[in-house]
Design a protein around this motif. Sequence first.
Motif, PDB file in Angstrom:
ATOM      1  N   ALA A 105       0.821  -1.218   0.000  1.00 54.22           N
ATOM      2  CA  ALA A 105       0.000   0.000   0.000  1.00 54.22           C
ATOM      3  C   ALA A 105       0.855   1.267   0.000  1.00 54.22           C
ATOM      4  O   ALA A 105       0.384   2.330  -0.409  1.00 54.22           O
ATOM      5  CB  ALA A 105      -0.940  -0.003   1.200  1.00 54.22           C
ATOM      6  N   THR A 106       2.116   1.163   0.407  1.00 53.49           N
ATOM      7  CA  THR A 106       3.009   2.325   0.409  1.00 53.49           C
ATOM      8  C   THR A 106       3.633   2.553  -0.963  1.00 53.49           C
ATOM      9  O   THR A 106       4.245   3.594  -1.200  1.00 53.49           O
ATOM     10  CB  THR A 106       4.156   2.169   1.439  1.00 53.49           C
ATOM     11  N   GLY A 107       3.534   1.545  -1.841  1.00 56.60           N
ATOM     12  CA  GLY A 107       4.132   1.665  -3.168  1.00 56.60           C
ATOM     13  C   GLY A 107       5.503   1.021  -3.278  1.00 56.60           C
ATOM     14  O   GLY A 107       6.100   1.009  -4.355  1.00 56.60           O
ATOM     15  N   TYR A 108       5.999   0.472  -2.184  1.00 52.57           N
ATOM     16  CA  TYR A 108       7.294  -0.216  -2.198  1.00 52.57           C
ATOM     17  C   TYR A 108       7.049  -1.708  -2.344  1.00 52.57           C
ATOM     18  O   TYR A 108       5.929  -2.190  -2.212  1.00 52.57           O
ATOM     19  CB  TYR A 108       8.078   0.090  -0.918  1.00 52.57           C
ATOM     20  N   THR A 109       8.105  -2.480  -2.599  1.00 53.89           N
ATOM     21  CA  THR A 109       7.983  -3.904  -2.814  1.00 53.89           C
ATOM     22  C   THR A 109       8.690  -4.670  -1.701  1.00 53.89           C
ATOM     23  O   THR A 109       9.901  -4.536  -1.526  1.00 53.89           O
ATOM     24  CB  THR A 109       8.593  -4.314  -4.173  1.00 53.89           C
ATOM     25  N   LEU A 110       7.933  -5.466  -0.972  1.00 53.74           N
ATOM     26  CA  LEU A 110       8.499  -6.328   0.074  1.00 53.74           C
ATOM     27  C   LEU A 110       8.971  -7.610  -0.611  1.00 53.74           C
ATOM     28  O   LEU A 110       8.169  -8.359  -1.185  1.00 53.74           O
ATOM     29  CB  LEU A 110       7.447  -6.635   1.134  1.00 53.74           C
ATOM     30  N   THR A 111      10.271  -7.862  -0.578  1.00 53.72           N
ATOM     31  CA  THR A 111      10.825  -9.014  -1.296  1.00 53.72           C
ATOM     32  C   THR A 111      11.112 -10.201  -0.391  1.00 53.72           C
ATOM     33  O   THR A 111      11.157 -11.330  -0.857  1.00 53.72           O
ATOM     34  CB  THR A 111      12.118  -8.632  -2.036  1.00 53.72           C
ATOM     35  N   ARG A 112      11.305  -9.927   0.919  1.00 58.25           N
ATOM     36  CA  ARG A 112      11.650 -11.037   1.819  1.00 58.25           C
ATOM     37  C   ARG A 112      11.298 -10.660   3.251  1.00 58.25           C
ATOM     38  O   ARG A 112      11.506  -9.527   3.667  1.00 58.25           O
ATOM     39  CB  ARG A 112      13.129 -11.351   1.711  1.00 58.25           C
ATOM     40  N   VAL A 113      10.812 -11.652   4.002  1.00 59.51           N
ATOM     41  CA  VAL A 113      10.525 -11.503   5.422  1.00 59.51           C
ATOM     42  C   VAL A 113      11.308 -12.558   6.176  1.00 59.51           C
ATOM     43  O   VAL A 113      11.220 -13.753   5.854  1.00 59.51           O
ATOM     44  CB  VAL A 113       9.018 -11.682   5.729  1.00 59.51           C
ATOM     45  N   THR A 114      12.101 -12.143   7.164  1.00 59.48           N
ATOM     46  CA  THR A 114      12.878 -13.057   7.972  1.00 59.48           C
ATOM     47  C   THR A 114      12.544 -12.806   9.430  1.00 59.48           C
ATOM     48  O   THR A 114      12.551 -11.652   9.880  1.00 59.48           O
ATOM     49  CB  THR A 114      14.401 -12.851   7.758  1.00 59.48           C
ATOM     50  N   VAL A 115      12.231 -13.871  10.154  1.00 59.31           N
ATOM     51  CA  VAL A 115      11.950 -13.752  11.586  1.00 59.31           C
ATOM     52  C   VAL A 115      13.155 -14.281  12.335  1.00 59.31           C
ATOM     53  O   VAL A 115      13.563 -15.430  12.145  1.00 59.31           O
ATOM     54  CB  VAL A 115      10.675 -14.531  11.969  1.00 59.31           C
TER      55      VAL A 115
END
Length: 83
Positions: A72-82
Amino acid sequence: MSVSTAGATNALHTTVLEIEGMMCGMCESHINDAIRNNFAVKSVKSSHKTGICQITSDAPLEEEKLRKVIAATGYTLTRVTVA
């Protein structure tokens, strides 16, 4: 007198996001504000230089919701690491 902490968990959760499209400090602010406005977090810190956003929270964050909020911000989330 001692206080029992059996069963209590005080562990903080660290979530690291790799985000494409951040170009400056204002971009970092947009990401940080979006995270703060949509999740209960202890801290959030983004860097346009590394493309990383690090979030500290008391509870795990939902990846699907993270993806929607960042999109929704216009950026691209490419990876999530916990961590």
